[in-house]
Write a protein that holds these residues in place. Sequence first.
Motif, mmCIF file in Angstrom:
data_model
loop_
_atom_site.group_PDB
_atom_site.id
_atom_site.type_symbol
_atom_site.label_atom_id
_atom_site.label_comp_id
_atom_site.label_asym_id
_atom_site.label_seq_id
_atom_site.Cartn_x
_atom_site.Cartn_y
_atom_site.Cartn_z
ATOM 1 N N GLN A 119 -29.562 -23.513 42.310
ATOM 2 C CA GLN A 119 -30.015 -24.866 41.997
ATOM 3 C C GLN A 119 -30.919 -25.381 43.101
ATOM 4 N N HIS A 120 -32.086 -25.854 42.725
ATOM 5 C CA HIS A 120 -33.034 -26.445 43.655
ATOM 6 C C HIS A 120 -32.607 -27.885 43.922
ATOM 7 N N LEU A 121 -32.381 -28.213 45.185
ATOM 8 C CA LEU A 121 -32.068 -29.595 45.554
ATOM 9 C C LEU A 121 -33.379 -30.318 45.842
ATOM 10 N N ARG A 122 -33.852 -31.048 44.873
ATOM 11 C CA ARG A 122 -35.153 -31.703 44.972
ATOM 12 C C ARG A 122 -35.055 -33.024 45.730
ATOM 13 N N GLY A 123 -36.211 -33.546 46.084
ATOM 14 C CA GLY A 123 -36.241 -34.825 46.781
ATOM 15 C C GLY A 123 -36.358 -34.704 48.274
ATOM 16 N N MET A 124 -36.397 -33.450 48.793
ATOM 17 C CA MET A 124 -36.514 -33.220 50.236
ATOM 18 C C MET A 124 -37.683 -32.257 50.464
ATOM 19 N N PRO A 125 -38.906 -32.719 50.338
ATOM 20 C CA PRO A 125 -40.061 -31.805 50.351
ATOM 21 C C PRO A 125 -40.229 -30.991 51.615
ATOM 22 N N ARG A 126 -39.735 -31.461 52.741
ATOM 23 C CA ARG A 126 -39.869 -30.681 53.979
ATOM 24 C C ARG A 126 -38.766 -29.636 54.139
ATOM 25 N N MET A 127 -37.727 -29.734 53.302
ATOM 26 C CA MET A 127 -36.607 -28.801 53.386
ATOM 27 C C MET A 127 -36.586 -27.845 52.201
ATOM 28 N N THR A 188 -29.944 -36.187 40.885
ATOM 29 C CA THR A 188 -30.020 -35.406 39.643
ATOM 30 C C THR A 188 -29.746 -33.933 39.914
ATOM 31 N N SER A 189 -30.307 -33.417 41.005
ATOM 32 C CA SER A 189 -30.061 -32.016 41.361
ATOM 33 C C SER A 189 -28.588 -31.773 41.645
ATOM 34 N N LEU A 190 -27.962 -32.697 42.357
ATOM 35 C CA LEU A 190 -26.558 -32.531 42.704
ATOM 36 C C LEU A 190 -25.648 -32.626 41.484
ATOM 37 N N GLU A 191 -26.053 -33.365 40.473
ATOM 38 C CA GLU A 191 -25.240 -33.432 39.253
ATOM 39 C C GLU A 191 -25.064 -32.040 38.649
ATOM 40 N N ALA A 192 -26.109 -31.219 38.725
ATOM 41 C CA ALA A 192 -25.995 -29.850 38.230
ATOM 42 C C ALA A 192 -24.996 -29.063 39.069
ATOM 43 N N VAL A 193 -24.997 -29.300 40.382
ATOM 44 C CA VAL A 193 -24.062 -28.609 41.272
ATOM 45 C C VAL A 193 -22.630 -29.047 40.983
ATOM 46 N N TRP A 194 -22.418 -30.344 40.733
ATOM 47 C CA TRP A 194 -21.060 -30.834 40.456
ATOM 48 C C TRP A 194 -20.513 -30.232 39.168
ATOM 49 N N SER A 195 -21.373 -29.771 38.296
ATOM 50 C CA SER A 195 -20.904 -29.164 37.044
ATOM 51 C C SER A 195 -20.411 -27.734 37.241
ATOM 52 N N GLY A 212 -10.915 -27.107 48.209
ATOM 53 C CA GLY A 212 -11.314 -28.503 48.088
ATOM 54 C C GLY A 212 -12.774 -28.750 48.361
ATOM 55 N N GLY A 213 -13.586 -27.712 48.223
ATOM 56 C CA GLY A 213 -14.992 -27.813 48.586
ATOM 57 C C GLY A 213 -15.797 -28.803 47.768
ATOM 58 N N LYS A 214 -15.550 -28.830 46.463
ATOM 59 C CA LYS A 214 -16.347 -29.728 45.623
ATOM 60 C C LYS A 214 -16.058 -31.191 45.964
ATOM 61 N N ALA A 215 -14.798 -31.535 46.094
ATOM 62 C CA ALA A 215 -14.438 -32.917 46.416
ATOM 63 C C ALA A 215 -14.982 -33.304 47.790
ATOM 64 N N ALA A 216 -14.902 -32.377 48.754
ATOM 65 C CA ALA A 216 -15.392 -32.671 50.101
ATOM 66 C C ALA A 216 -16.896 -32.888 50.116
ATOM 67 N N LEU A 217 -17.618 -32.062 49.371
ATOM 68 C CA LEU A 217 -19.075 -32.202 49.350
ATOM 69 C C LEU A 217 -19.487 -33.465 48.617
ATOM 70 N N ARG A 218 -18.819 -33.787 47.545
ATOM 71 C CA ARG A 218 -19.128 -35.039 46.833
ATOM 72 C C ARG A 218 -18.898 -36.235 47.750
ATOM 73 N N SER A 219 -17.830 -36.191 48.507
ATOM 74 C CA SER A 219 -17.556 -37.273 49.448
ATOM 75 C C SER A 219 -18.651 -37.358 50.500
ATOM 76 N N GLY A 220 -19.129 -36.205 50.965
ATOM 77 C CA GLY A 220 -20.166 -36.173 51.964
ATOM 78 C C GLY A 220 -21.479 -36.776 51.501
ATOM 79 N N PHE A 221 -21.694 -36.734 50.184
ATOM 80 C CA PHE A 221 -22.926 -37.288 49.608
ATOM 81 C C PHE A 221 -22.695 -38.632 48.925
ATOM 82 N N ALA A 222 -21.582 -39.293 49.227
ATOM 83 C CA ALA A 222 -21.293 -40.593 48.608
ATOM 84 C C ALA A 222 -22.332 -41.628 48.994
ATOM 85 N N TRP A 223 -22.966 -41.475 50.157
ATOM 86 C CA TRP A 223 -23.996 -42.418 50.625
ATOM 87 C C TRP A 223 -25.228 -42.438 49.723
ATOM 88 N N LEU A 224 -25.413 -41.348 48.988
ATOM 89 C CA LEU A 224 -26.630 -41.216 48.186
ATOM 90 C C LEU A 224 -26.602 -42.144 46.972
#
Length: 224
Positions: A119-127, A188-195, A212-224
């Motif tokens: 999955q391409h995580l879009r929105g970060m053109p320099r990364m 939008t990109s992360l929604e595909a990952v959460w699936s 517990g990786g999915k829950a931890a990562l979702r928490s890490g991106f709660a700021w978004l």
Amino acid sequence: MLRPLAEALYVQEVPFRIGGMELGGRMTVIRLPEGGLWIHSPVRMDAETRAAVEALGPVRYLVAPNLEHHLNLPAWAAAFPEARVVALPGLRKKQPNLRIDVELGAAPEAGYAEVIAQQHLRGMPRMEEFVFLHRPSRTLLVTDVAFHIRHSPSWLTRTYLKLSGTYGKLAPTMLLKSLVKDRQALRTSLEAVWSWDFERVVVCHGEVLESGGKAALRSGFAWL
């Protein structure tokens, strides 16, 4: 050297320092059903590393998962000319002398699509990071989009990660957040990952999170 995490899934941890910070690095090796190897973010090659990899099977794919993790690829591509180098299109400009055989896109290469999703995580053109799912082991592979450093002897590393709100957590750093230019595209990109169905998260910087990786990562991106 190579450490097994699950059937057909191996990692190798190495020291890595940048900007005075001790971050550590990690390469992931997946043995494909036909016996060939898919290698994510290759670390610096030496004789021991090469021997350990070759003992597992023939190298089929060498993957640069974003626009930063590519410095070791030329040596690996030269050592394994039969392997296909997989990278983002933008890497051609940064590494004009690197042989790139496959450009990362929406669909994975047929040779590894059976067991690995991407999955391409879009929105970060320099990364321009891609994340990957190893379906059989329910393992997500991330590169710089999130760190998981729970302990560090480096005062500078601890200070930076604490200021980022990342120390001891699976979460993005201040630098990563500053690179996000389109929050909606990343969401939008992360929604595909959460699936995806995953439990373990293997990061390039920090500790492997076994459960517990999915829950931890979702928490890490709660700021978004």
